[in-house]
Every structure is written in structure tokens, then in C-alpha cells.
Enzyme design. Structure first.
Site, short mmCIF file in Angstrom:
data_model
loop_
_atom_site.label_atom_id
_atom_site.label_comp_id
_atom_site.label_asym_id
_atom_site.label_seq_id
_atom_site.Cartn_x
_atom_site.Cartn_y
_atom_site.Cartn_z
N SER A 20 57.07 30.10 -8.37
CA SER A 20 56.28 29.72 -9.54
C SER A 20 55.88 30.94 -10.37
O SER A 20 55.46 30.79 -11.52
CB SER A 20 55.02 28.98 -9.10
N ARG A 21 55.99 32.12 -9.77
CA ARG A 21 55.59 33.34 -10.49
C ARG A 21 56.10 34.56 -9.74
O ARG A 21 56.71 34.43 -8.67
CB ARG A 21 54.06 33.42 -10.67
N ASN A 58 60.65 33.80 0.11
CA ASN A 58 59.89 34.76 -0.70
C ASN A 58 58.38 34.58 -0.60
O ASN A 58 57.64 35.55 -0.65
CB ASN A 58 60.34 34.61 -2.16
N TYR A 91 49.92 41.38 8.12
CA TYR A 91 50.95 41.18 7.09
C TYR A 91 52.16 42.09 7.36
O TYR A 91 53.31 41.63 7.36
CB TYR A 91 50.33 41.50 5.72
P1 NAP Z 1 52.68 36.35 -5.97
O1 NAP Z 1 52.83 36.75 -7.40
O2 NAP Z 1 51.35 36.47 -5.30
O3 NAP Z 1 53.24 34.85 -5.81
C1 NAP Z 1 53.15 34.23 -4.59
C2 NAP Z 1 54.02 33.00 -4.55
O4 NAP Z 1 53.89 32.41 -3.24
C3 NAP Z 1 53.58 31.95 -5.55
O5 NAP Z 1 54.71 31.23 -5.98
C4 NAP Z 1 52.67 31.06 -4.73
O6 NAP Z 1 52.59 29.71 -5.20
C5 NAP Z 1 53.36 31.09 -3.37
N1 NAP Z 1 52.42 30.84 -2.30
C6 NAP Z 1 51.21 31.41 -2.10
N2 NAP Z 1 50.60 30.89 -1.01
C7 NAP Z 1 51.44 29.93 -0.52
C8 NAP Z 1 51.37 29.01 0.55
N3 NAP Z 1 50.30 28.95 1.35
N4 NAP Z 1 52.41 28.18 0.73
C9 NAP Z 1 53.48 28.21 -0.09
N5 NAP Z 1 53.61 29.06 -1.11
C10 NAP Z 1 52.60 29.92 -1.34
O7 NAP Z 1 53.69 37.16 -5.02
P2 NAP Z 1 54.66 38.38 -5.33
O8 NAP Z 1 53.84 39.60 -5.53
O9 NAP Z 1 55.68 37.99 -6.35
O10 NAP Z 1 55.36 38.54 -3.90
C11 NAP Z 1 56.54 37.83 -3.57
C12 NAP Z 1 57.04 38.33 -2.23
O11 NAP Z 1 57.26 39.74 -2.30
C13 NAP Z 1 56.05 38.14 -1.09
O12 NAP Z 1 56.73 37.84 0.09
C14 NAP Z 1 55.39 39.50 -0.94
O13 NAP Z 1 54.92 39.72 0.37
C15 NAP Z 1 56.56 40.40 -1.28
N6 NAP Z 1 56.13 41.71 -1.74
C16 NAP Z 1 55.44 41.85 -2.90
C17 NAP Z 1 55.07 43.12 -3.31
C18 NAP Z 1 54.34 43.37 -4.59
O14 NAP Z 1 53.99 44.55 -4.83
N7 NAP Z 1 54.09 42.37 -5.42
C19 NAP Z 1 55.38 44.23 -2.51
C20 NAP Z 1 56.08 44.04 -1.34
C21 NAP Z 1 56.46 42.77 -0.95
P3 NAP Z 1 51.45 29.28 -6.29
O15 NAP Z 1 51.86 29.93 -7.58
O16 NAP Z 1 51.51 27.81 -6.35
O17 NAP Z 1 50.16 29.81 -5.76
#
Ligand code: NAP
Length: 263
Positions: free
Chosen positions: A28-29, A104, A169
């Protein structure tokens, strides 16, 4: 000697996903949305999954449909029992099957390690590991039967450099990576690749406020040899490679997309 699907010459068309279907959890984002949209640009029908933010998910569905593919809206809170089955069933009803599964979605509960509760562990375990395994158990048999599939887990630079506030995590990101790499060996003979993409600091809703604060931003930038934080689109190219025929000979790898932060 038998060669499966011989590719006679290098071609950009090996990135095409026309006729393929993909479920991207948490699309979704952020990074999930960027991956879903690059797979849609390559021609895949996509299931856009969300937990609570329906409006954002609907906007991604619309963007994917505007690219000329089918896009399904799929809801499910991965911390709940039965969520994987619900998400799998909704995707199959809408798109027919899952050729590409991108794990993801994740949650982070930052905390000093001495304060971690059983509930913190259970929530992160359910979303970041258990539901992913359940989705794999549901989706992979069809990939095996059709002798083509792509599994991509989204890990984290914290697999190598864990933050002191994110013990659970970072541990679970390593567990998810190990799960996917274990499957890579078991599934390679069926035309299925399984890889892990580990982002560094990518500016999304999850960290935008924190990394916008000048003092924190300077500290974070000091960790990144490239000298800047990534955008969700920085993960898209690697994801497309690992989800398409262009990456058919790459399996069991963990690829850091982090501007050098893991070095
Ligand atoms: P984000 O912007 O926080 O988005 C999280 C996504 O996960 C949203 O689509 C959300 O849905 C969904 N979500 C949250 N809680 C959930 C639940 N309980 N059940 C099902 N879906 C859930 O995340 P992001 O930063 O893009 O990160 C994406 C991936 O990359 C993650 O695995 C994260 O650990 C990894 N990552 C991110 C970073 C970073 O710097 N951003 C760094 C390393 C790794 P809703 O929109 O409906 O809430």
C-alpha cells in the site's frame, strides 16, 4: 544435457512479466508499493496487500491499473491467525494464482532489549516470519506444479548491522533470510528462485520523521558510504531482476541495496 527454457541471446525482454501474477505483501506504500508498480510496469498482474490503510492501497491499485494490468486489493493483518490463508485465497480468487511472492510487510517495535515483552516478540514473529512461511506453504505448490516461480523476501541491512533498539526485528530478518535461502536449494530444480533483498535506509512513512530531524539525519548519513538515503524506487530494479527471467540463474542470494551501509 537438458537445458530448461534456453535463452539464445541476451534480451531486455527477459525482464517482461507479461502473463505472470504477483502478490506483494505490504504494497500500500513505501518499498512494497515501488516493487508492485515496477512488476506491473513489466506486465505482471499484481495483488496490492495492506493491513489498515485502504485509501493508500486503492491509490496503488489505480496506478497499477493505469499501467494496463489487472490489480487486486487484498486486506489482511499478518499478526492475526489465519491472515495468510485469507490473503492467499483473496489473491487466487482475483488473479487465479501466485507466480511471484514478495514478502515485504513487516513491523518494528523499537525498544531497549531489557524491556522487550512476550507480546512484542509474538507480534513481530507473526508478521515478520510466521505469516511469510504460511504464505509460502500455500503459494509454492502451484509454482512447483507449473515449474516456474519467484520468491523474494525483503530483509534489512540490520541482518548485518543490527540496531541496538531492534534486537527482535533484526533477528527475525536473519530468520526470514535463512528460510528463503533454505527454500532456494530445495526449489531450484523446479524453475523457482528464492532470494532476499536487504535495503539500507530507505525514506518511507516508517522513518521519515526520524530521518528528517537534522541531527538524526547527519548521524544516519555518516553510516552510508554513498552519502544519501535511498528512495523506495532504489529497490525496484533489483526486485525486477530477481522476479523475472533476467534473474533466472540467481538463487539463494541476499542482495544489499544500501548505498554501501553494510560494508
Ligand atoms: P512502510 O512504509 O512502513 O509500509 C509497511 C507496509 O506493511 C504497509 O503496506 C503496511 O500496510 C504493511 N503492514 C504493516 N503492518 C502490517 C500487518 N500487521 N499486517 C500486514 N501488513 C502490515 O514500510 P517500508 O519502510 O516500505 O518497509 C518495507 C519492507 O522493507 C519491510 O519489510 C521493512 O522491514 C524493510 N526495510 C525497510 C527499510 C527502510 O529504511 N524503510 C530498511 C530496511 C528494511 P498499511 O499501509 O495498511 O498499514
Amino acid at each position: 544435457m537438458c537445458v530448461v527454457n534456453p535463452v539464445t541471446s541476451p534480451s531486455i525482454s527477459s525482464y517482461s512479466l507479461k502473463g505472470r501474477t504477483a502478490l506483494i505483501t505490504g504494497s500500500s506504500r513505501g518499498i512494497g508499493a515501488a516493487i508492485a508498480l515496477v512488476l506491473a510496469q513489466a506486465g505482471a498482474d499484481v495483488a496490492i496487500h495492506y493491513a489498515g490503510q485502504e485509501e493508500k492501497a486503492r491509490a496503488v491499485v489505480k496506478q497499477a491499473e493505469d499501467l494496463g494490468v489487472r490489480a487486486a486489493l487484498v486486506r489482511g493483518d499478518l499478526s492475526r491467525n489465519g491472515a495468510a490463508e485469507q490473503i492467499y485465497n483473496s489473491t487466487v480468487v482475483a488473479l487465479g494464482r501466485i507466480d511471484i511472492l514478495v514478502l515485504n510487510a513487516s513491523v518494528q517495535i523499537p525498544k531497549n532489549w531489557l524491556g522487550i515483552t512476550r507480546a512484542d516478540i509474538d507480534t513481530q514473529f507473526s508478521v515478520n516470519f510466521r505469516s511469510g512461511l504460511e504464505l509460502l506453504q500455500l503459494a509454492v505448490p502451484q509454482m512447483v506444479a507449473q515449474k516456474w516461480g519467484r520468491i523474494l523476501s525483503i530483509g534489512s541491512v540490520q541482518e548485518k548491522v543490527p540496531s541496538s533498539e531492534m534486537l527482535v526485528y533484526s533477528s527475525l530478518k536473519n530468520a526470514q533470510c535463512a528460510m528463503v535461502l533454505s527454500l532456494a536449494k530445495q526449489l531450484a530444480a523446479f524453475g523457482i528462485t528464492a532470494n532476499n533483498l536487504a535495503p539500507g535506509v530507505i525514506v518511507t512513512d516508517r522513518n521519515r520523521d526520524r530521518v528528517s530531524e537534522p541531527k538524526d539525519a547527519a548521524r544516519v548519513l555518516s553510516w552510508i558510504p554513498a552519502g544519501y538515503m535511498g528512495q523506495p524506487s532504489d529497490c525496484a530494479g533489483a526486485a525486477l531482476l530477481l522476479c523475472s527471467d533476467a534473474g533466472r540463474y540467481i538463487t539463494g542470494q541476499s542482495l544489499f541495496v544500501d548505498g554501501g551501509m553494510s560494508l
